[in-house]
Design a protein around this motif. Structure first.
Motif, mmCIF file in Angstrom:
data_model
loop_
_atom_site.group_PDB
_atom_site.id
_atom_site.type_symbol
_atom_site.label_atom_id
_atom_site.label_comp_id
_atom_site.label_asym_id
_atom_site.label_seq_id
_atom_site.Cartn_x
_atom_site.Cartn_y
_atom_site.Cartn_z
ATOM 1 N N SER A 229 0.885 -1.219 0.148
ATOM 2 C CA SER A 229 0.019 0.100 -0.070
ATOM 3 C C SER A 229 0.909 1.286 0.017
ATOM 4 O O SER A 229 0.658 2.116 -0.567
ATOM 5 N N HIS B 119 -3.811 8.324 -1.919
ATOM 6 C CA HIS B 119 -4.193 8.165 -0.497
ATOM 7 C C HIS B 119 -5.922 7.913 -0.389
ATOM 8 O O HIS B 119 -6.109 7.178 0.234
ATOM 9 N N THR B 120 -6.417 8.954 -0.919
ATOM 10 C CA THR B 120 -7.922 9.178 -0.951
ATOM 11 C C THR B 120 -8.516 7.796 -1.544
ATOM 12 O O THR B 120 -9.379 7.180 -1.053
ATOM 13 N N LYS C 268 -7.730 4.753 0.283
ATOM 14 C CA LYS C 268 -8.675 4.435 1.585
ATOM 15 C C LYS C 268 -9.953 4.037 1.265
ATOM 16 O O LYS C 268 -10.668 3.393 1.995
ATOM 17 N N PRO D 176 -9.024 -1.209 7.483
ATOM 18 C CA PRO D 176 -7.497 -0.680 7.966
ATOM 19 C C PRO D 176 -6.570 -1.872 8.058
ATOM 20 O O PRO D 176 -5.547 -1.506 7.569
ATOM 21 N N LEU E 293 -4.673 -3.054 4.906
ATOM 22 C CA LEU E 293 -3.600 -2.443 4.348
ATOM 23 C C LEU E 293 -2.343 -2.968 4.599
ATOM 24 O O LEU E 293 -1.429 -2.801 4.024
#
Length: 434
Positions: A321, A332-333, A336, A342, A345
Protein backbone atom coordinates in the motif's frame (compact mmCIF):
# COMPACT_ATOMS: atom_id res chain seq x y z
CA UNK A 1 -10.70 -57.16 -27.60
CA UNK A 2 -6.93 -57.19 -27.04
CA UNK A 3 -6.61 -54.18 -29.37
CA UNK A 4 -8.96 -52.25 -27.09
CA UNK A 5 -11.96 -52.17 -29.42
CA UNK A 6 -14.49 -54.04 -27.31
CA UNK A 7 -17.47 -52.83 -29.35
CA UNK A 8 -16.09 -54.23 -32.60
CA UNK A 9 -15.13 -57.48 -30.87
CA UNK A 10 -18.62 -57.81 -29.39
CA UNK A 11 -20.25 -57.25 -32.77
CA UNK A 12 -18.07 -59.92 -34.40
CA UNK A 13 -18.60 -62.41 -31.59
CA UNK A 14 -22.38 -61.91 -31.65
CA UNK A 15 -22.33 -63.11 -35.24
CA UNK A 16 -20.29 -66.14 -34.17
CA UNK A 17 -22.60 -66.91 -31.23
CA UNK A 18 -25.65 -66.70 -33.52
CA UNK A 19 -24.06 -69.33 -35.73
CA UNK A 20 -22.79 -71.54 -32.88
CA UNK A 21 -25.17 -70.86 -29.97
CA UNK A 22 -24.08 -73.90 -27.93
CA UNK A 23 -20.40 -72.93 -27.76
CA UNK A 24 -19.56 -72.03 -24.15
CA UNK A 25 -16.17 -70.69 -25.30
CA UNK A 26 -17.83 -68.17 -27.63
CA UNK A 27 -20.26 -67.03 -24.94
CA UNK A 28 -17.31 -66.44 -22.57
CA UNK A 29 -15.42 -64.51 -25.25
CA UNK A 30 -18.49 -62.39 -26.00
CA UNK A 31 -18.98 -61.75 -22.28
CA UNK A 32 -15.41 -60.44 -22.01
CA UNK A 33 -15.91 -58.21 -25.07
CA UNK A 34 -19.11 -56.77 -23.58
CA UNK A 35 -17.34 -56.22 -20.25
CA UNK A 36 -14.56 -54.37 -22.09
CA UNK A 37 -17.29 -52.21 -23.68
CA UNK A 38 -18.69 -51.43 -20.18
CA UNK A 39 -21.88 -53.44 -20.78
CA UNK A 40 -21.77 -55.78 -17.76
CA UNK A 41 -25.53 -56.42 -17.53
CA UNK A 42 -25.58 -57.76 -21.08
CA UNK A 43 -22.37 -59.73 -20.45
CA UNK A 44 -23.94 -61.53 -17.47
CA UNK A 45 -26.45 -63.20 -19.80
CA UNK A 46 -23.64 -64.78 -21.80
CA UNK A 47 -21.64 -65.78 -18.72
CA UNK A 48 -24.75 -67.49 -17.32
CA UNK A 49 -25.36 -69.22 -20.65
CA UNK A 50 -21.76 -70.46 -20.72
CA UNK A 51 -22.21 -71.92 -17.21
CA UNK A 52 -25.38 -73.69 -18.36
CA UNK A 53 -23.50 -75.19 -21.30
CA UNK A 54 -20.27 -76.06 -19.44
CA UNK A 55 -20.81 -75.96 -15.69
CA UNK A 56 -17.31 -77.22 -14.91
CA UNK A 57 -15.50 -74.64 -17.03
CA UNK A 58 -13.51 -72.34 -14.66
CA UNK A 59 -13.35 -69.65 -17.35
CA UNK A 60 -17.13 -69.20 -17.33
CA UNK A 61 -17.29 -68.91 -13.54
CA UNK A 62 -14.24 -66.60 -13.54
CA UNK A 63 -16.01 -64.24 -15.96
CA UNK A 64 -19.19 -64.43 -13.88
CA UNK A 65 -17.20 -63.46 -10.77
CA UNK A 66 -15.67 -60.45 -12.56
CA UNK A 67 -19.10 -59.28 -13.66
CA UNK A 68 -20.67 -59.65 -10.21
CA UNK A 69 -17.81 -57.65 -8.71
CA UNK A 70 -18.31 -54.98 -11.37
CA UNK A 71 -22.05 -54.84 -10.60
CA UNK A 72 -21.43 -54.70 -6.85
CA UNK A 73 -23.18 -57.99 -6.06
CA UNK A 74 -20.86 -59.08 -3.27
CA UNK A 75 -22.52 -62.38 -2.29
CA UNK A 76 -22.72 -63.55 -5.89
CA UNK A 77 -19.10 -62.48 -6.42
CA UNK A 78 -17.87 -64.51 -3.42
CA UNK A 79 -19.94 -67.52 -4.47
CA UNK A 80 -18.45 -67.40 -7.97
CA UNK A 81 -14.93 -67.12 -6.56
CA UNK A 82 -15.51 -70.20 -4.42
CA UNK A 83 -16.67 -72.11 -7.47
CA UNK A 84 -13.59 -71.12 -9.47
CA UNK A 85 -11.32 -72.07 -6.57
CA UNK A 86 -12.94 -75.53 -6.39
CA UNK A 87 -12.58 -76.08 -10.15
CA UNK A 88 -9.06 -74.68 -10.54
CA UNK A 89 -7.01 -75.05 -7.37
CA UNK A 90 -3.96 -73.60 -9.11
CA UNK A 91 -5.62 -70.22 -9.84
CA UNK A 92 -3.63 -68.06 -7.46
CA UNK A 93 -5.38 -64.81 -8.34
CA UNK A 94 -8.79 -66.22 -7.42
CA UNK A 95 -7.43 -67.78 -4.23
CA UNK A 96 -5.94 -64.43 -3.24
CA UNK A 97 -9.15 -62.52 -4.01
CA UNK A 98 -11.22 -65.05 -2.06
CA UNK A 99 -8.70 -65.17 0.79
CA UNK A 100 -8.67 -61.37 1.05
CA UNK A 101 -12.46 -61.35 1.18
CA UNK A 102 -12.48 -63.98 3.92
CA UNK A 103 -9.89 -62.05 5.91
CA UNK A 104 -11.91 -58.84 5.62
CA UNK A 105 -14.93 -60.71 6.94
CA UNK A 106 -12.90 -61.89 9.93
CA UNK A 107 -12.34 -65.50 8.86
CA UNK A 108 -8.52 -65.37 8.91
CA UNK A 109 -7.95 -69.08 9.52
CA UNK A 110 -9.99 -70.12 6.47
CA UNK A 111 -8.25 -67.45 4.39
CA UNK A 112 -4.80 -68.66 5.45
CA UNK A 113 -5.74 -72.29 4.73
CA UNK A 114 -6.99 -71.37 1.26
CA UNK A 115 -3.86 -69.36 0.48
CA UNK A 116 -1.59 -72.11 1.79
CA UNK A 117 -3.29 -74.64 -0.50
CA UNK A 118 -2.97 -72.27 -3.44
CA UNK A 119 0.73 -71.71 -2.73
CA UNK A 120 1.41 -75.44 -2.95
CA UNK A 121 -0.40 -75.83 -6.29
CA UNK A 122 0.10 -72.50 -8.02
CA UNK A 123 2.86 -71.49 -10.45
CA UNK A 124 6.21 -70.41 -9.03
CA UNK A 125 6.36 -67.14 -10.95
CA UNK A 126 7.16 -63.70 -9.53
CA UNK A 127 3.60 -62.53 -10.23
CA UNK A 128 2.11 -65.52 -8.40
CA UNK A 129 4.44 -65.07 -5.42
CA UNK A 130 3.55 -61.36 -5.25
CA UNK A 131 -0.15 -62.19 -5.31
CA UNK A 132 0.25 -64.79 -2.57
CA UNK A 133 2.36 -62.45 -0.45
CA UNK A 134 -0.27 -59.74 -0.79
CA UNK A 135 -3.00 -62.22 0.15
CA UNK A 136 -1.15 -63.44 3.23
CA UNK A 137 -0.52 -59.81 4.21
CA UNK A 138 -4.26 -59.11 3.95
CA UNK A 139 -4.84 -62.11 6.22
CA UNK A 140 -2.11 -60.80 8.56
CA UNK A 141 -0.04 -63.96 8.21
CA UNK A 142 3.08 -61.82 8.17
CA UNK A 143 5.72 -64.56 8.18
CA UNK A 144 4.16 -66.23 5.12
CA UNK A 145 3.68 -62.84 3.45
CA UNK A 146 7.36 -61.95 3.88
CA UNK A 147 8.45 -65.37 2.58
CA UNK A 148 6.43 -65.12 -0.65
CA UNK A 149 7.31 -61.46 -1.25
CA UNK A 150 11.01 -62.20 -0.85
CA UNK A 151 10.64 -65.06 -3.33
CA UNK A 152 8.92 -62.72 -5.81
CA UNK A 153 11.87 -60.32 -5.50
CA UNK A 154 14.37 -63.17 -5.91
CA UNK A 155 12.65 -64.19 -9.14
CA UNK A 156 12.29 -60.60 -10.38
CA UNK A 157 14.45 -58.10 -8.46
CA UNK A 158 12.93 -55.00 -10.08
CA UNK A 159 9.28 -55.83 -9.23
CA UNK A 160 8.35 -52.62 -7.41
CA UNK A 161 5.01 -53.73 -5.90
CA UNK A 162 6.74 -56.64 -4.16
CA UNK A 163 9.21 -54.27 -2.47
CA UNK A 164 6.26 -52.07 -1.46
CA UNK A 165 4.26 -54.93 0.03
CA UNK A 166 7.38 -56.33 1.72
CA UNK A 167 7.98 -52.95 3.36
CA UNK A 168 4.38 -52.82 4.56
CA UNK A 169 4.66 -56.35 5.94
CA UNK A 170 7.89 -55.53 7.80
CA UNK A 171 6.30 -52.35 9.18
CA UNK A 172 3.26 -54.25 10.47
CA UNK A 173 5.62 -56.80 12.01
CA UNK A 174 7.49 -54.00 13.80
CA UNK A 175 10.75 -54.54 11.89
CA UNK A 176 11.23 -50.87 11.02
CA UNK A 177 14.82 -50.93 9.63
CA UNK A 178 13.78 -53.70 7.20
CA UNK A 179 10.59 -51.81 6.34
CA UNK A 180 12.48 -48.61 5.55
CA UNK A 181 15.04 -50.48 3.42
CA UNK A 182 12.34 -52.26 1.39
CA UNK A 183 10.31 -49.10 0.90
CA UNK A 184 13.38 -47.11 -0.16
CA UNK A 185 13.92 -49.70 -2.89
CA UNK A 186 10.26 -49.46 -3.88
CA UNK A 187 10.47 -45.66 -4.31
CA UNK A 188 13.64 -46.02 -6.37
CA UNK A 189 11.80 -48.38 -8.71
CA UNK A 190 8.66 -46.19 -8.80
CA UNK A 191 10.02 -42.66 -8.20
CA UNK A 192 6.80 -40.80 -9.07
CA UNK A 193 4.30 -42.94 -7.17
CA UNK A 194 2.68 -40.98 -4.33
CA UNK A 195 1.60 -44.09 -2.39
CA UNK A 196 5.13 -45.52 -2.38
CA UNK A 197 6.53 -42.28 -0.93
CA UNK A 198 3.64 -42.10 1.54
CA UNK A 199 4.38 -45.60 2.83
CA UNK A 200 8.10 -44.80 3.16
CA UNK A 201 7.27 -41.59 5.00
CA UNK A 202 5.04 -43.44 7.45
CA UNK A 203 7.76 -46.03 8.11
CA UNK A 204 10.29 -43.26 8.72
CA UNK A 205 7.88 -41.60 11.15
CA UNK A 206 7.50 -44.90 13.01
CA UNK A 207 11.31 -45.16 13.07
CA UNK A 208 11.50 -41.70 14.70
CA UNK A 209 13.07 -40.03 11.66
CA UNK A 210 10.63 -37.13 11.16
CA UNK A 211 13.01 -34.91 9.21
CA UNK A 212 13.59 -37.45 6.45
CA UNK A 213 9.94 -38.47 6.65
CA UNK A 214 8.89 -34.90 5.94
CA UNK A 215 11.16 -34.67 2.89
CA UNK A 216 9.71 -37.92 1.53
CA UNK A 217 6.13 -36.84 2.28
CA UNK A 218 6.65 -33.48 0.60
CA UNK A 219 7.46 -35.46 -2.55
CA UNK A 220 4.38 -37.64 -2.02
CA UNK A 221 2.20 -34.54 -1.69
CA UNK A 222 3.70 -33.10 -4.87
CA UNK A 223 2.61 -36.21 -6.79
CA UNK A 224 -0.86 -36.29 -5.20
CA UNK A 225 -1.79 -32.89 -3.68
CA UNK A 226 -5.35 -33.97 -2.83
CA UNK A 227 -4.55 -37.02 -0.70
CA UNK A 228 -5.65 -36.11 2.84
CA UNK A 229 -3.75 -39.05 4.38
CA UNK A 230 -0.50 -37.75 2.91
CA UNK A 231 -1.26 -34.25 4.18
CA UNK A 232 -1.99 -35.56 7.67
CA UNK A 233 1.25 -37.57 7.71
CA UNK A 234 3.22 -34.55 6.53
CA UNK A 235 1.67 -32.36 9.21
CA UNK A 236 2.77 -34.94 11.81
CA UNK A 237 6.31 -35.02 10.43
CA UNK A 238 6.61 -31.23 10.36
CA UNK A 239 5.20 -30.96 13.87
CA UNK A 240 7.75 -33.46 15.18
CA UNK A 241 10.70 -31.64 13.59
CA UNK A 242 9.89 -28.36 15.33
CA UNK A 243 9.96 -29.63 18.93
CA UNK A 244 12.52 -27.55 20.86
CA UNK A 245 13.55 -27.11 24.44
CA UNK A 246 12.55 -23.53 25.42
CA UNK A 247 15.56 -23.41 27.76
CA UNK A 248 17.85 -23.49 24.73
CA UNK A 249 16.87 -19.94 23.92
CA UNK A 250 17.55 -18.80 20.38
CA UNK A 251 15.05 -17.44 17.95
CA UNK A 252 12.30 -20.00 18.43
CA UNK A 253 9.15 -17.85 18.75
CA UNK A 254 6.06 -18.57 20.79
CA UNK A 255 3.04 -19.38 18.66
CA UNK A 256 -0.01 -17.18 19.04
CA UNK A 257 -3.60 -18.18 18.55
CA UNK A 258 -3.73 -16.23 15.30
CA UNK A 259 -0.81 -18.21 13.95
CA UNK A 260 -1.82 -21.64 15.09
CA UNK A 261 -4.20 -22.00 12.17
CA UNK A 262 -6.48 -24.96 11.60
CA UNK A 263 -6.29 -28.18 9.66
CA UNK A 264 -3.62 -27.92 6.97
CA UNK A 265 -1.49 -25.43 8.91
CA UNK A 266 2.01 -26.37 10.04
CA UNK A 267 5.30 -25.12 11.46
CA UNK A 268 8.75 -26.03 10.15
CA UNK A 269 12.25 -25.40 11.46
CA UNK A 270 14.41 -23.55 8.88
CA UNK A 271 17.40 -25.65 9.92
CA UNK A 272 15.49 -28.66 8.64
CA UNK A 273 13.44 -27.27 5.76
CA UNK A 274 14.37 -24.41 3.47
CA UNK A 275 11.92 -21.67 2.57
CA UNK A 276 12.14 -22.88 -1.04
CA UNK A 277 11.12 -26.43 -0.05
CA UNK A 278 8.14 -25.23 1.96
CA UNK A 279 6.98 -22.89 -0.78
CA UNK A 280 7.36 -25.62 -3.39
CA UNK A 281 5.22 -27.90 -1.22
CA UNK A 282 2.53 -25.21 -0.85
CA UNK A 283 2.57 -24.61 -4.60
CA UNK A 284 1.86 -28.29 -5.25
CA UNK A 285 -0.88 -28.22 -2.60
CA UNK A 286 -2.50 -25.22 -4.36
CA UNK A 287 -2.64 -23.74 -0.88
CA UNK A 288 -4.28 -20.51 0.24
CA UNK A 289 -2.90 -18.78 3.31
CA UNK A 290 0.18 -17.03 4.68
CA UNK A 291 3.66 -18.43 5.21
CA UNK A 292 5.23 -16.46 8.08
CA UNK A 293 9.02 -16.75 8.03
CA UNK A 294 10.76 -15.65 11.23
CA UNK A 295 14.53 -15.59 11.62
CA UNK A 296 17.25 -13.65 13.50
CA UNK A 297 17.34 -11.29 10.49
CA UNK A 298 13.70 -10.35 10.99
CA UNK A 299 10.25 -11.47 9.91
CA UNK A 300 9.00 -12.07 6.40
CA UNK A 301 5.80 -13.35 4.88
CA UNK A 302 4.51 -14.85 1.66
CA UNK A 303 0.80 -14.72 0.85
CA UNK A 304 -0.64 -17.42 -1.39
CA UNK A 305 -3.91 -17.92 -3.20
CA UNK A 306 -4.53 -21.42 -4.54
CA UNK A 307 -0.84 -22.07 -5.05
CA UNK A 308 0.09 -18.68 -6.54
CA UNK A 309 1.98 -15.90 -4.78
CA UNK A 310 -0.14 -12.79 -4.43
CA UNK A 311 2.03 -10.89 -1.96
CA UNK A 312 5.34 -11.04 -0.07
CA UNK A 313 7.27 -8.97 2.45
CA UNK A 314 10.77 -9.09 3.93
CA UNK A 315 12.08 -7.04 6.89
CA UNK A 316 13.51 -4.24 4.77
CA UNK A 317 10.51 -3.81 2.48
CA UNK A 318 7.54 -1.49 2.77
CA UNK A 319 3.91 -2.58 2.58
CA UNK A 320 2.51 -2.68 -0.93
CA UNK A 321 0.00 0.00 0.00
CA UNK A 322 2.85 2.43 0.82
CA UNK A 323 4.72 1.56 -2.36
CA UNK A 324 1.60 2.27 -4.40
CA UNK A 325 1.39 5.72 -2.78
CA UNK A 326 5.09 6.52 -3.14
CA UNK A 327 5.13 5.58 -6.83
CA UNK A 328 2.00 7.71 -7.40
CA UNK A 329 0.09 4.76 -8.81
CA UNK A 330 -2.84 5.62 -6.54
CA UNK A 331 -3.85 8.48 -4.31
CA UNK A 332 -4.23 8.17 -0.54
CA UNK A 333 -7.93 9.01 -0.83
CA UNK A 334 -8.58 6.37 -3.49
CA UNK A 335 -6.61 3.78 -1.55
CA UNK A 336 -8.60 4.39 1.64
CA UNK A 337 -11.84 4.36 -0.33
CA UNK A 338 -10.88 1.08 -2.04
CA UNK A 339 -9.49 -0.82 0.96
CA UNK A 340 -12.19 -0.28 3.58
CA UNK A 341 -10.69 -2.27 6.47
CA UNK A 342 -7.49 -0.57 7.78
CA UNK A 343 -6.14 -3.99 8.81
CA UNK A 344 -6.17 -5.03 5.15
CA UNK A 345 -3.56 -2.36 4.36
CA UNK A 346 -0.96 -4.71 5.91
CA UNK A 347 -2.04 -7.65 3.74
CA UNK A 348 -0.33 -7.09 0.41
CA UNK A 349 -2.34 -9.82 -1.34
CA UNK A 350 -5.67 -8.28 -0.36
CA UNK A 351 -4.47 -4.79 -1.32
CA UNK A 352 -3.36 -6.07 -4.73
CA UNK A 353 -6.67 -7.87 -5.16
CA UNK A 354 -8.97 -4.96 -4.40
CA UNK A 355 -6.82 -2.36 -6.19
CA UNK A 356 -6.74 -4.49 -9.34
CA UNK A 357 -10.50 -5.04 -9.13
CA UNK A 358 -11.12 -1.29 -8.72
CA UNK A 359 -9.41 -0.52 -12.07
CA UNK A 360 -7.85 2.60 -10.46
CA UNK A 361 -4.35 1.35 -11.29
CA UNK A 362 -3.07 0.16 -14.64
CA UNK A 363 -2.91 -3.63 -14.42
CA UNK A 364 0.50 -4.00 -16.09
CA UNK A 365 2.04 -1.35 -13.80
CA UNK A 366 0.52 -2.99 -10.73
CA UNK A 367 1.71 -6.44 -11.82
CA UNK A 368 5.25 -5.17 -12.42
CA UNK A 369 5.35 -3.55 -8.98
CA UNK A 370 4.06 -6.67 -7.22
CA UNK A 371 6.46 -8.93 -9.10
CA UNK A 372 9.45 -6.75 -8.17
CA UNK A 373 8.22 -6.56 -4.59
CA UNK A 374 7.84 -10.37 -4.33
CA UNK A 375 11.12 -11.03 -6.09
CA UNK A 376 13.05 -8.89 -3.62
CA UNK A 377 11.36 -10.64 -0.70
CA UNK A 378 12.20 -14.10 -2.04
CA UNK A 379 15.84 -13.15 -2.71
CA UNK A 380 16.10 -12.21 0.94
CA UNK A 381 14.12 -15.03 2.56
CA UNK A 382 15.52 -17.92 0.52
CA UNK A 383 18.88 -17.37 2.20
CA UNK A 384 17.50 -17.75 5.74
CA UNK A 385 18.48 -20.97 7.49
CA UNK A 386 17.69 -20.06 11.11
CA UNK A 387 14.26 -19.67 12.67
CA UNK A 388 10.77 -20.95 11.94
CA UNK A 389 8.31 -20.95 9.08
CA UNK A 390 4.65 -21.05 10.08
CA UNK A 391 1.96 -21.64 7.48
CA UNK A 392 -1.52 -20.45 8.41
CA UNK A 393 -4.06 -22.01 6.06
CA UNK A 394 -7.15 -20.02 5.09
CA UNK A 395 -10.25 -20.70 3.03
CA UNK A 396 -9.84 -18.96 -0.32
CA UNK A 397 -13.44 -17.76 -0.38
CA UNK A 398 -13.07 -15.96 2.97
CA UNK A 399 -9.42 -14.84 2.71
CA UNK A 400 -10.03 -12.72 -0.38
CA UNK A 401 -13.07 -10.70 -1.44
CA UNK A 402 -12.79 -12.25 -4.90
CA UNK A 403 -10.22 -14.22 -6.89
CA UNK A 404 -7.12 -12.01 -7.32
CA UNK A 405 -6.60 -10.82 -10.90
CA UNK A 406 -2.83 -10.82 -10.43
CA UNK A 407 -1.40 -14.18 -9.45
CA UNK A 408 2.32 -14.68 -9.90
CA UNK A 409 3.83 -17.97 -11.06
CA UNK A 410 5.28 -19.36 -7.84
CA UNK A 411 7.50 -21.92 -9.53
CA UNK A 412 9.00 -19.42 -11.96
CA UNK A 413 9.69 -16.96 -9.14
CA UNK A 414 11.38 -19.65 -7.05
CA UNK A 415 13.52 -20.82 -9.97
CA UNK A 416 14.51 -17.28 -10.92
CA UNK A 417 15.27 -16.24 -7.35
CA UNK A 418 17.32 -19.40 -6.78
CA UNK A 419 19.23 -18.78 -10.01
CA UNK A 420 20.14 -15.25 -8.93
CA UNK A 421 21.24 -16.49 -5.52
CA UNK A 422 23.47 -19.08 -7.22
CA UNK A 423 24.96 -16.35 -9.42
CA UNK A 424 25.66 -14.20 -6.36
CA UNK A 425 27.30 -17.15 -4.60
CA UNK A 426 29.43 -17.88 -7.68
CA UNK A 427 30.58 -14.24 -7.89
CA UNK A 428 31.38 -14.22 -4.18
CA UNK A 429 33.41 -17.43 -4.53
CA UNK A 430 35.28 -16.00 -7.54
CA UNK A 431 36.08 -12.77 -5.69
CA UNK A 432 37.46 -14.76 -2.76
CA UNK A 433 39.62 -16.76 -5.14
CA UNK A 434 40.97 -13.58 -6.74
Amino acid sequence: TEMGDGAAAALTLKVAVARYPTSATLHVALGHALLASDRPEEAVQHASRAIELAGDDPAAHRLYAQLQEKLGNRDAYISALRRVASLDEGDVSVAVALGATMAQQGDREAAIELLTNASSRGPKTAAAQLALGTGFLEARALTAAVRHLKEAIRLQPDIAPAHLQLGIAFREAGSLPDAVAALRKATLLAPENADYHHQLGMALLDANQPREAAHVLIRAAAFDPNDENIQDALARALAQTRVRDPSEGGSSPTSTSSESGGEGSFTGDLQLFSVAELLDFLLNQRATGTLLVRSPRGDGRVELYRGSIVGARHPGSKPLSRQLLETDLISHTDLKRTVVDPDDLERDGVVACVVAASKLVDKSSLEALIQRHVHEALLEMLTWDQGDAVFRKEASETAYPEAPEIQLDTRWLLIDATRKLDEQAARSYKNKGD
